[in-house]
Scaffold this motif. Structure first.
Motif, mmCIF file in Angstrom:
data_model
loop_
_atom_site.group_PDB
_atom_site.id
_atom_site.type_symbol
_atom_site.label_atom_id
_atom_site.label_comp_id
_atom_site.label_asym_id
_atom_site.label_seq_id
_atom_site.Cartn_x
_atom_site.Cartn_y
_atom_site.Cartn_z
ATOM 1 N N ALA A 158 55.150 -4.569 14.447
ATOM 2 C CA ALA A 158 55.364 -4.219 14.738
ATOM 3 C C ALA A 158 55.217 -5.567 16.128
ATOM 4 C CB ALA A 158 55.636 -3.038 16.180
ATOM 5 N N GLY A 159 54.078 -5.205 16.481
ATOM 6 C CA GLY A 159 52.707 -6.391 17.210
ATOM 7 C C GLY A 159 53.139 -7.808 17.144
ATOM 8 N N CYS A 160 52.633 -8.361 15.957
ATOM 9 C CA CYS A 160 53.403 -9.437 14.989
ATOM 10 C C CYS A 160 54.657 -10.147 15.138
ATOM 11 C CB CYS A 160 52.721 -9.177 13.752
ATOM 12 S SG CYS A 160 50.892 -9.606 13.180
ATOM 13 N N LEU A 161 55.413 -8.980 14.774
ATOM 14 C CA LEU A 161 56.882 -9.682 14.701
ATOM 15 C C LEU A 161 57.740 -10.224 16.266
ATOM 16 C CD1 LEU A 161 59.253 -10.481 13.213
ATOM 17 C CD2 LEU A 161 59.728 -7.803 14.044
ATOM 18 N N ALA A 162 56.738 -8.744 17.437
ATOM 19 C CA ALA A 162 57.206 -9.506 18.228
ATOM 20 C C ALA A 162 56.580 -10.401 18.837
ATOM 21 C CB ALA A 162 56.301 -8.361 19.391
ATOM 22 N N LEU A 163 55.507 -11.289 19.001
ATOM 23 C CA LEU A 163 54.682 -12.633 19.138
ATOM 24 C C LEU A 163 55.146 -13.626 18.698
ATOM 25 C CD1 LEU A 163 50.476 -11.199 18.653
ATOM 26 C CD2 LEU A 163 52.192 -11.145 21.099
ATOM 27 N N VAL A 169 61.525 -17.591 18.192
ATOM 28 C CA VAL A 169 62.677 -18.086 18.627
ATOM 29 C C VAL A 169 63.050 -18.430 20.469
ATOM 30 C CG1 VAL A 169 64.912 -16.510 18.076
ATOM 31 C CG2 VAL A 169 63.091 -16.177 16.845
ATOM 32 N N PRO A 170 63.904 -18.899 20.209
ATOM 33 C CA PRO A 170 64.370 -19.694 21.330
ATOM 34 C C PRO A 170 65.795 -18.635 21.912
ATOM 35 C CG PRO A 170 65.328 -20.821 19.824
ATOM 36 C CD PRO A 170 64.258 -20.389 19.092
ATOM 37 N N ALA A 171 65.118 -17.382 21.979
ATOM 38 C CA ALA A 171 66.479 -16.494 21.903
ATOM 39 C C ALA A 171 67.018 -15.557 23.746
ATOM 40 C CB ALA A 171 67.276 -15.632 21.836
ATOM 41 N N SER A 172 67.266 -15.694 24.857
ATOM 42 C CA SER A 172 66.911 -15.260 25.609
ATOM 43 C C SER A 172 67.858 -13.632 25.644
ATOM 44 C CB SER A 172 67.533 -15.273 26.598
ATOM 45 O OG SER A 172 68.675 -16.345 27.056
ATOM 46 N N ALA A 173 67.529 -12.750 26.668
ATOM 47 C CA ALA A 173 68.569 -11.316 26.751
ATOM 48 C C ALA A 173 69.878 -11.285 26.853
ATOM 49 C CB ALA A 173 68.147 -10.065 26.555
ATOM 50 N N ALA A 174 70.713 -10.521 26.391
ATOM 51 C CA ALA A 174 72.184 -11.444 26.742
ATOM 52 C C ALA A 174 72.538 -10.643 28.288
ATOM 53 C CB ALA A 174 72.964 -10.781 25.758
ATOM 54 N N ALA A 175 73.120 -10.505 28.707
ATOM 55 C CA ALA A 175 73.627 -10.366 30.394
ATOM 56 C C ALA A 175 73.455 -8.584 30.047
ATOM 57 C CB ALA A 175 74.547 -11.146 31.072
ATOM 58 N N PRO A 192 65.276 -8.758 23.117
ATOM 59 C CA PRO A 192 65.322 -9.519 21.447
ATOM 60 C C PRO A 192 63.703 -9.275 21.019
ATOM 61 C CG PRO A 192 66.492 -11.343 22.565
ATOM 62 C CD PRO A 192 65.813 -10.707 24.183
ATOM 63 N N TRP A 193 62.619 -9.696 21.041
ATOM 64 C CA TRP A 193 61.479 -9.379 20.659
ATOM 65 C C TRP A 193 61.457 -8.353 20.279
ATOM 66 C CZ3 TRP A 193 58.336 -6.738 23.238
ATOM 67 C CH2 TRP A 193 58.068 -7.051 24.629
ATOM 68 N N ALA A 194 61.139 -7.312 21.761
ATOM 69 C CA ALA A 194 61.342 -5.799 21.825
ATOM 70 C C ALA A 194 61.945 -4.631 21.142
ATOM 71 C CB ALA A 194 61.434 -5.186 23.009
ATOM 72 N N VAL A 195 63.899 -5.203 20.381
ATOM 73 C CA VAL A 195 64.166 -4.881 19.393
ATOM 74 C C VAL A 195 64.122 -4.473 17.844
ATOM 75 C CG1 VAL A 195 66.321 -4.318 18.296
ATOM 76 C CG2 VAL A 195 65.887 -4.369 21.387
ATOM 77 N N ALA A 196 63.236 -6.106 17.971
ATOM 78 C CA ALA A 196 62.519 -6.606 16.527
ATOM 79 C C ALA A 196 61.501 -6.051 16.444
ATOM 80 C CB ALA A 196 62.811 -7.766 16.474
ATOM 81 N N ALA A 197 61.054 -5.686 16.930
ATOM 82 C CA ALA A 197 59.280 -5.021 16.549
ATOM 83 C C ALA A 197 59.922 -3.470 16.491
ATOM 84 C CB ALA A 197 58.567 -5.270 18.479
ATOM 85 N N ALA A 198 60.681 -2.972 17.452
ATOM 86 C CA ALA A 198 60.795 -1.105 17.251
ATOM 87 C C ALA A 198 61.658 -1.571 16.229
ATOM 88 C CB ALA A 198 61.775 -0.954 18.095
ATOM 89 N N PHE A 199 62.514 -1.597 15.006
ATOM 90 C CA PHE A 199 63.139 -2.046 14.194
ATOM 91 C C PHE A 199 62.532 -1.578 13.339
ATOM 92 C CE2 PHE A 199 66.548 -2.888 11.409
ATOM 93 C CZ PHE A 199 67.723 -2.188 12.170
ATOM 94 N N TRP A 200 61.751 -2.722 12.750
ATOM 95 C CA TRP A 200 60.704 -3.567 12.100
ATOM 96 C C TRP A 200 59.533 -1.637 11.967
ATOM 97 C CZ3 TRP A 200 56.978 -7.536 11.107
ATOM 98 C CH2 TRP A 200 56.631 -7.722 9.142
ATOM 99 N N VAL A 212 58.539 -13.374 17.612
ATOM 100 C CA VAL A 212 60.594 -13.435 18.211
ATOM 101 C C VAL A 212 59.739 -14.399 19.335
ATOM 102 C CG1 VAL A 212 61.913 -12.843 18.523
ATOM 103 C CG2 VAL A 212 60.909 -11.666 16.811
ATOM 104 N N ALA A 213 58.654 -14.088 20.073
ATOM 105 C CA ALA A 213 58.376 -14.119 21.336
ATOM 106 C C ALA A 213 58.023 -15.419 21.518
ATOM 107 C CB ALA A 213 57.830 -13.450 22.526
ATOM 108 N N ALA A 214 57.919 -16.124 20.834
ATOM 109 C CA ALA A 214 56.783 -17.170 20.848
ATOM 110 C C ALA A 214 58.043 -18.828 19.836
ATOM 111 C CB ALA A 214 55.500 -17.591 20.241
#
Length: 267
Positions: A24-29, A35-41, A47-55, A31-33
């Motif tokens: 989870a920690g590796c995936l969070a890093l 993937v050019p994605a920002s959270a929806a309003a 996104p990095w937090a959800v991805a890490a928790a899901f994995w 995605v954060a670094a």
């Protein structure tokens, strides 16, 4: 205490706690670094937090059901064979898809859900083939494959709905799987017989259709209105099969015979 027992106990603990946390920690890093994605309003989560928790959730679920006796004399090789590694990579890709559910659907990430999910589908076809080819089909591999399949059928529809690519009721595909598992578990814990499902490959074929359809819908090249028009046609057969299977394990669908709980291994 034998060396094997201590080693197996260490690997078991790592599988249940260490691996989910590190992955989870590796995936969070990543995605954060990368993937050019920002959270929806509307989303309080990144996104990095959800991805890490899901994995982490997928890996924890697999780890808690893998005992030290199953690990054998060579636990690392048992855990990380080539086929299992492909399944783990697929799990990570589906986790990225899940993270994008809370991302703003900008042009910078428009292709990412479809590409990640599509590559995961290819890996799904490869891991089983590899396991059968090298004679490494295992109980762990089967559980891992089923868990990741289920995760994919949650992540992809959720992203498609959140991004307006499919209607909200397509989430019933995700709910149907858990409804089946819930009914089966309820029958097990209440000492009710769990009957066999029909001996049919129809469910596998329809799962393949769903994977192809969801991949296409998530790709910007496919018109959104086409996905909306095809959604009920693609969804209805899968829901019908889940309904049939729920009736079957409850003894309400014609079967050749019944068996005990051991015939319906929990996913």
């Amino acid at each position: 205490m034998s060396t094997w027992y201590r080693r197996a106990a260490t690997v078991e603990f790592g599988l249940r706690a260490g691996l989910p946390a590190v992955a989870a920690g590796c995936l969070a890093l990543v995605v954060a670094a990368a993937v050019p994605a920002s959270a929806a309003a509307w989303s309080p989560l990144s996104p990095w937090a959800v991805a890490a928790a899901f994995w982490a959730a997928q890996l924890w679920h697999i780890g808690r059901r893998t005992g030290r006796a199953e690990l054998g004399e060579r636990p690392v090789r048992y855990l990380f064979g080539f086929a299992n590694t492909l399944s783990l990579l697929r799990s990570g890709l589906y986790s990225v898809v899940a993270g994008l559910a809370v991302a703003a659907p900008t042009a910078a990430v428009a292709w990412l859900p479809g590409l990640c999910y599509g590559v995961g589908v290819v890996f799904d076809k490869l891991d089983g083939t590899v396991a059968r080819t090298v004679g490494r089909e295992t109980d762990l591999g089967e559980r891992l494959d089923m868990t990741v399949d289920t995760a994919g059928f949650v992540a992809a529809p959720v992203v498609a709905v959140c991004w307006g690519l499919l209607p909200w009721w397509y989430l019933s595909l995700s709910a149907a799987r858990y409804a089946f598992l819930g009914v089966r578990r309820w029958r097990q814990v209440s000492d009710r017989p769990v009957f066999e499902r029909p001996d049919s490959n129809l469910g596998k074929y329809l799962a393949g259709v769903q994977m192809v359809f969801l991949t296409a819908v998530l790709l910007p090249a496919v018109p959104t209105d086409l996905g909306w028009r095809l959604a009920p046609v693609v969804l209805a057969p899968s829901l019908a099969v889940f309904g049939r299977d729920i009736l079957a394990i409850s003894g309400l669908y014609p079967l050749r015979g019944a068996v005990g709980d051991h015939s319906a291994e929990e996913d």
